[in-house]
Enzyme design. Structure first.
Site, PDB file in Angstrom:
ATOM      1  N   PRO A   2       0.752  -1.231   0.000  1.00 37.13           N
ATOM      2  CA  PRO A   2       0.000   0.000   0.000  1.00 37.13           C
ATOM      3  C   PRO A   2       0.791   1.294   0.000  1.00 37.13           C
ATOM      4  O   PRO A   2       1.311   1.700   1.026  1.00 37.13           O
ATOM      5  CB  PRO A   2      -0.794  -0.094   1.313  1.00 37.13           C
ATOM      6  CG  PRO A   2      -0.052  -1.103   2.148  1.00 37.13           C
ATOM      7  CD  PRO A   2       1.062  -1.640   1.349  1.00 37.13           C
ATOM      8  N   GLU A   3       0.838   1.926  -1.144  1.00 38.35           N
ATOM      9  CA  GLU A   3       1.188   3.346  -1.181  1.00 38.35           C
ATOM     10  C   GLU A   3      -0.065   4.044  -1.676  1.00 38.35           C
ATOM     11  O   GLU A   3      -1.109   3.404  -1.813  1.00 38.35           O
ATOM     12  CB  GLU A   3       2.397   3.601  -2.100  1.00 38.35           C
ATOM     13  CG  GLU A   3       3.685   3.048  -1.503  1.00 38.35           C
ATOM     14  CD  GLU A   3       4.928   3.424  -2.289  1.00 38.35           C
ATOM     15  OE1 GLU A   3       4.925   4.489  -2.933  1.00 38.35           O
ATOM     16  OE2 GLU A   3       5.893   2.652  -2.270  1.00 38.35           O
ATOM     17  N   ARG A 116       1.003  -9.184   8.422  1.00 36.25           N
ATOM     18  CA  ARG A 116       2.058  -8.690   9.314  1.00 36.25           C
ATOM     19  C   ARG A 116       1.535  -7.825  10.458  1.00 36.25           C
ATOM     20  O   ARG A 116       2.290  -7.500  11.368  1.00 36.25           O
ATOM     21  CB  ARG A 116       3.107  -7.926   8.500  1.00 36.25           C
ATOM     22  CG  ARG A 116       3.898  -8.855   7.587  1.00 36.25           C
ATOM     23  CD  ARG A 116       4.836  -8.108   6.682  1.00 36.25           C
ATOM     24  NE  ARG A 116       5.985  -7.591   7.399  1.00 36.25           N
ATOM     25  CZ  ARG A 116       6.958  -6.893   6.831  1.00 36.25           C
ATOM     26  NH1 ARG A 116       6.901  -6.635   5.533  1.00 36.25           N
ATOM     27  NH2 ARG A 116       7.965  -6.464   7.531  1.00 36.25           N
ATOM     28  N   ARG A 155      14.505  21.429   5.166  1.00 35.48           N
ATOM     29  CA  ARG A 155      14.995  20.111   5.560  1.00 35.48           C
ATOM     30  C   ARG A 155      16.432  19.890   5.131  1.00 35.48           C
ATOM     31  O   ARG A 155      16.789  20.110   3.981  1.00 35.48           O
ATOM     32  CB  ARG A 155      14.118  19.014   4.925  1.00 35.48           C
ATOM     33  CG  ARG A 155      12.633  19.216   5.120  1.00 35.48           C
ATOM     34  CD  ARG A 155      12.286  19.076   6.571  1.00 35.48           C
ATOM     35  NE  ARG A 155      10.846  19.222   6.760  1.00 35.48           N
ATOM     36  CZ  ARG A 155      10.092  18.283   7.313  1.00 35.48           C
ATOM     37  NH1 ARG A 155      10.627  17.160   7.722  1.00 35.48           N
ATOM     38  NH2 ARG A 155       8.794  18.484   7.466  1.00 35.48           N
TER      39      ARG A 155
END
Length: 270
Positions: A2-3, A116, A155
């Site tokens: 899942p992205e 998981r 950042r």
DNA sequence: AACGGAACCTGAAAGC
DNA sequence: TGCTTTCAGGTTCCGT
């Protein structure tokens, strides 16, 4: 798996399967994916509720119920939702199940599978912080280059790692970050703040293109022939370390950043 | 505050 | 063949 694109597909499926439907029964075993309340309490809170709508932001799903509560669902690494017949057997990795449908023809069983158990499932009366603190969603909000550039300018970390920060943009994971940086010809190890404005623009386009292509592929699965080796990995460079770069032919390299594998082309990503 | 690394899990694939 | 090791598309927590 899942992205953003996979979660978007799940959101569309869940909308078709659940919107306007009333949950007739729920079967939820105790597991670590459940947050806040016991399996028993979550089950009781679901039965009898109608699902008003399903929304996605980043990798999160929110199903709004008719009593002003919402189900929040995150797939973690291995979560997915499937629709089964009512009498289909329980699967080993099944963490939650709701049955819907008033007529025999419309009855179905929607199941959350997650071997998981890195996923999250909870019922909330307010939007959770993980949802409200997400950055802009590339599909829902688009990517404003100026806002994006400002976020990156603050950042010092590598651009690849910053792309995985869900408060900068919502929904980008290891694959989309890897593919988008290749499309934009940017070295994933560069500090985020070092990107020029035009590079930020190229990266924004790369992200939208990569997400769009993955989504289109997932939404209309072509018939894949068993002998078609390309069927295994549909991505340009993700999972292809050692293979030649599809753009310049140099061997693709693999590095680890923040504990995650990054593939990139030393020849044409600068 | 920011960073690297470990932790949380199961299961599939690669390695020996 | 079968046992062992490695790796996986995510997030969070902990110690420096």
């Amino acid at each position: 798996m899942p992205e953003l694109p996979e979660v978007e597909i799940a959101a569309r499926n869940l909308t078709r399967w659940l919107q306007g439907k009333t949950i007739t029964s729920a079967h939820i075993p105790e597991s670590r994916v459940l947050r806040g309340r016991s399996a028993r309490a979550i089950t009781a809170a679901l039965v009898g509720r109608k699902v008003l709508r399903v929304d996605r932001r980043g990798k999160w799903l929110r199903a709004s119920l008719d009593d002003d509560s919402s189900v929040f669902l995150h797939f973690g690494m291995s979560g997915r939702v499937v629709r089964r017949a009512l009498d289909a057997p329980t699967e080993r990795s099944e963490r939650a199940r709701v049955d819907v449908g008033a007529t025999p023809a419309s009855r179905a069983s929607i199941r959350y599978l997650d071997p998981r158990m890195f996923g999250h499932l909870s019922i909330e009366s307010e939007d959770i912080a993980a949802w409200t603190e997400l950055g802009p969603d590339p599909l829902v909000d688009g990517i404003d280059t100026r806002t994006f550039a400002e976020a990156l300018g603050q950042r010092r970390r590598a651009i690849k790692e910053v792309l995985l920060d869900q408060t900068v943009l919502a929904g980008i994971g290891n694959i989309q970050a890897t593919e988008a940086l290749w499309l934009a010809r940017i070295d994933p190890r560069r500090r985020a703040r070092s990107l020029e404005v035009r590079e930020v623009g190229a990266l924004a386009r790369g992200i939208l293109r990569s997400i769009g292509e993955t989504l289109a592929r997932d939404a209309s699965p072509e018939v894949v022939y068993v002998r078609d080796a390309a069927a295994d990995n549909p991505f340009r460079i993700y999972g292809r370390a050692g293979e030649p770069c599809p753009r310049c032919g140099a061997p693709l390299a693999r590095v680890v950043q923040g504990g995650r594998a990054t593939v990139f082309c030393p020849g044409c990503q600068r």
